[in-house]
Write a protein that holds these residues in place. Structure first.
Motif, PDB file in Angstrom:
ATOM      1  N   HIS A 104      43.764  40.387  43.047  1.00  0.00           N
ATOM      2  CA  HIS A 104      43.257  39.258  42.681  1.00  0.00           C
ATOM      3  C   HIS A 104      41.790  39.120  43.517  1.00  0.00           C
ATOM      4  O   HIS A 104      40.876  39.029  42.740  1.00  0.00           O
ATOM      5  N   ALA A 111      33.854  40.655  40.195  1.00  0.00           N
ATOM      6  CA  ALA A 111      33.265  39.661  39.113  1.00  0.00           C
ATOM      7  C   ALA A 111      31.905  39.059  39.479  1.00  0.00           C
ATOM      8  O   ALA A 111      31.082  38.864  38.871  1.00  0.00           O
ATOM      9  N   SER A 112      32.182  38.698  40.790  1.00  0.00           N
ATOM     10  CA  SER A 112      30.699  37.824  41.407  1.00  0.00           C
ATOM     11  C   SER A 112      29.627  38.859  41.423  1.00  0.00           C
ATOM     12  O   SER A 112      28.433  38.441  41.395  1.00  0.00           O
ATOM     13  N   ALA A 124      40.327  44.092  32.321  1.00  0.00           N
ATOM     14  CA  ALA A 124      41.710  44.628  31.973  1.00  0.00           C
ATOM     15  C   ALA A 124      42.003  46.011  32.809  1.00  0.00           C
ATOM     16  O   ALA A 124      43.035  46.132  33.484  1.00  0.00           O
TER      17      ALA A 124
ATOM     18  N   ARG B  31      39.867  36.235  27.968  1.00  0.00           N
ATOM     19  CA  ARG B  31      40.411  37.212  29.068  1.00  0.00           C
ATOM     20  C   ARG B  31      41.899  37.221  29.245  1.00  0.00           C
ATOM     21  O   ARG B  31      42.360  38.413  29.602  1.00  0.00           O
ATOM     22  N   VAL B  34      43.346  39.440  26.605  1.00  0.00           N
ATOM     23  CA  VAL B  34      42.817  40.890  26.935  1.00  0.00           C
ATOM     24  C   VAL B  34      43.534  41.496  27.882  1.00  0.00           C
ATOM     25  O   VAL B  34      44.017  42.502  27.672  1.00  0.00           O
ATOM     26  N   VAL B  35      43.570  40.797  29.131  1.00  0.00           N
ATOM     27  CA  VAL B  35      43.882  41.391  30.370  1.00  0.00           C
ATOM     28  C   VAL B  35      45.477  41.385  30.408  1.00  0.00           C
ATOM     29  O   VAL B  35      46.162  42.523  31.090  1.00  0.00           O
ATOM     30  N   TYR B  36      46.034  40.377  29.716  1.00  0.00           N
ATOM     31  CA  TYR B  36      47.536  40.226  29.741  1.00  0.00           C
ATOM     32  C   TYR B  36      48.201  40.284  28.428  1.00  0.00           C
ATOM     33  O   TYR B  36      48.459  38.971  27.950  1.00  0.00           O
ATOM     34  N   PRO B  52      39.462  43.980  22.321  1.00  0.00           N
ATOM     35  CA  PRO B  52      38.801  42.779  23.315  1.00  0.00           C
ATOM     36  C   PRO B  52      37.823  42.031  22.516  1.00  0.00           C
ATOM     37  O   PRO B  52      37.556  40.996  22.581  1.00  0.00           O
ATOM     38  N   MET B  56      37.633  37.967  22.011  1.00  0.00           N
ATOM     39  CA  MET B  56      36.675  37.274  22.583  1.00  0.00           C
ATOM     40  C   MET B  56      35.797  36.361  21.486  1.00  0.00           C
ATOM     41  O   MET B  56      35.351  35.390  21.788  1.00  0.00           O
ATOM     42  N   GLN B 102      54.769  30.887  34.545  1.00  0.00           N
ATOM     43  CA  GLN B 102      54.083  32.052  35.133  1.00  0.00           C
ATOM     44  C   GLN B 102      52.809  32.272  34.367  1.00  0.00           C
ATOM     45  O   GLN B 102      51.636  32.696  34.789  1.00  0.00           O
ATOM     46  N   ASN B 109      44.322  32.109  37.283  1.00  0.00           N
ATOM     47  CA  ASN B 109      43.576  33.292  38.137  1.00  0.00           C
ATOM     48  C   ASN B 109      42.488  33.748  37.289  1.00  0.00           C
ATOM     49  O   ASN B 109      41.571  34.021  37.959  1.00  0.00           O
ATOM     50  N   VAL B 110      42.941  33.799  35.956  1.00  0.00           N
ATOM     51  CA  VAL B 110      41.403  34.370  35.248  1.00  0.00           C
ATOM     52  C   VAL B 110      40.333  33.258  35.189  1.00  0.00           C
ATOM     53  O   VAL B 110      39.528  33.653  35.336  1.00  0.00           O
ATOM     54  N   VAL B 112      39.545  31.548  37.613  1.00  0.00           N
ATOM     55  CA  VAL B 112      38.879  31.617  39.021  1.00  0.00           C
ATOM     56  C   VAL B 112      37.830  32.625  38.845  1.00  0.00           C
ATOM     57  O   VAL B 112      36.900  32.786  39.241  1.00  0.00           O
ATOM     58  N   ILE B 113      38.533  33.860  38.058  1.00  0.00           N
ATOM     59  CA  ILE B 113      37.544  35.140  37.983  1.00  0.00           C
ATOM     60  C   ILE B 113      36.323  34.696  37.127  1.00  0.00           C
ATOM     61  O   ILE B 113      35.246  35.174  37.515  1.00  0.00           O
ATOM     62  N   GLU B 117      32.298  35.070  37.970  1.00  0.00           N
ATOM     63  CA  GLU B 117      31.305  35.818  37.205  1.00  0.00           C
ATOM     64  C   GLU B 117      30.295  35.217  36.892  1.00  0.00           C
ATOM     65  O   GLU B 117      29.052  35.546  36.834  1.00  0.00           O
TER      66      GLU B 117
END
Lengths: 142, 147
Positions: A104, A111-112, A124, B31, B34-36, B52, B56, B102, B109-110, B112-113, B117
């Motif tokens: 993570h 990303a940053s 992904a 996201r 897309v990711v999960y 994707p 989006m 979950q 967490n997505v 946070v990402i 970004e």
């Protein structure tokens, strides 16, 4: 979980874009992990964990080099990382939950620093890549 | 019970003030899907989720992302009582929506990402850590009424 051809292309392209920053990103991901998930520090009681520590820089580069090796062998990651897998199983014995924390933090770091490249599809693919590497590294635990 | 230090609280309010809740919400939810991809199970009525770019660009995803992040944003004003603030939403997610908690961790967490970004270097390890605490607290609060 399987890495598709598209995933492999995304992963290679992303690693190319990262280039010589891989070591720095590895170190940053570790630092982020120690901050956000303090329980991970229990594996590094022998390290200086302060910001900019030489040990974190060195370890970040080690992690990045291993990931780079995996990127060069996407068709057979288990073989490429076999020795590391043995190491984690028999010596390091890092609890499997911690691979998710580091994965993570690697994603957060990438990303940053590379927002342009970090599209949802690349995100992904990288998530799958780190997950695959984590599975390989914990595959011999029991 | 305050679970953020004054410094962490400062990091959170300062960054959140610059967040476009509609845009970030849509992106985070998109996201997640897309990711999960298994998370798409909750959104079968949303139409085209086949790629994707479809996800989006999907207007229902964007609208729902805005809804979710607005609720999250509201929670940031009540960090001392997240369980109270999210009690009703927790019951809803358990009894009506049947969402595995979950998924709250995954979305947190997505988010946070996505913040990383958008904010780059400003999303430094200290700010990042503060937000990990917040998303964990919100996920916990949303799971609290499950039975």
């Amino acid at each position: 979980m399987v890495l598709s051809a598209a995933d492999k292309n995304n992963i290679k392209a992303a690693w190319n874009a990262i280039g010589s920053h891989a070591g720095d990103h590895g170190a940053e991901a570790l630092e982020r992990m120690f901050h956000s998930f303090p329980t991970t520090k229990t594996y590094f009681s022998h390290f200086d964990l302060s910001h900019g520590s030489t040990q974190i820089k060195g370890h970040g580069k080690k992690v990045a080099d291993a990931l780079g090796n995996a990127v060069n062998h996407l068709d057979d990651i288990p073989t490429a990382l076999s020795a590391l897998s043995d190491l984690h199983a028999h010596e390091l014995r890092v609890d499997p939950v911690n691979f998710r924390f580091l994965s993570h933090c690697l994603l957060v770091t990438l990303a940053s620093h590379h927002p342009g490249e970090f599209t949802p599809a690349v995100h992904a693919s990288l998530d799958k890549f780190f997950s695959t590497v984590s599975t390989v590294l914990t595959s011999k635990y029991r | 019970m305050t679970f953020l230090t004054p410094e962490e609280s400062g990091h959170v309010s300062s960054l959140w003030g610059k967040v476009d809740v509609e845009k970030v919400g849509g992106e985070a939810l998109g996201r997640l899907l897309v990711v999960y991809p298994w998370t798409q199970r909750f959104f079968e009525s949303f139409g085209d989720l086949s790629s994707p770019s479809a996800i989006m660009g999907n207007p229902k995803v964007k609208a729902h992302g805005k809804k979710v992040l607005s609720a999250f944003s509201e929670g940031l004003h009540h960090l001392d009582d997240l369980k109270g603030t999210f009690a009703q939403l927790s019951e809803l997610h358990c009894d009506k929506l049947h969402v595995d908690p979950q998924n709250f961790t995954l979305l947190g967490n997505v988010l946070v990402i996505v913040l990383a970004e958008h904010f780059g270097a400003a999303f430094n390890p200290s700010v990042h850590a503060a937000f990990q605490k917040v998303v964990a607290g919100v996920a916990n609060a949303l799971a609290h009424k499950y039975h």
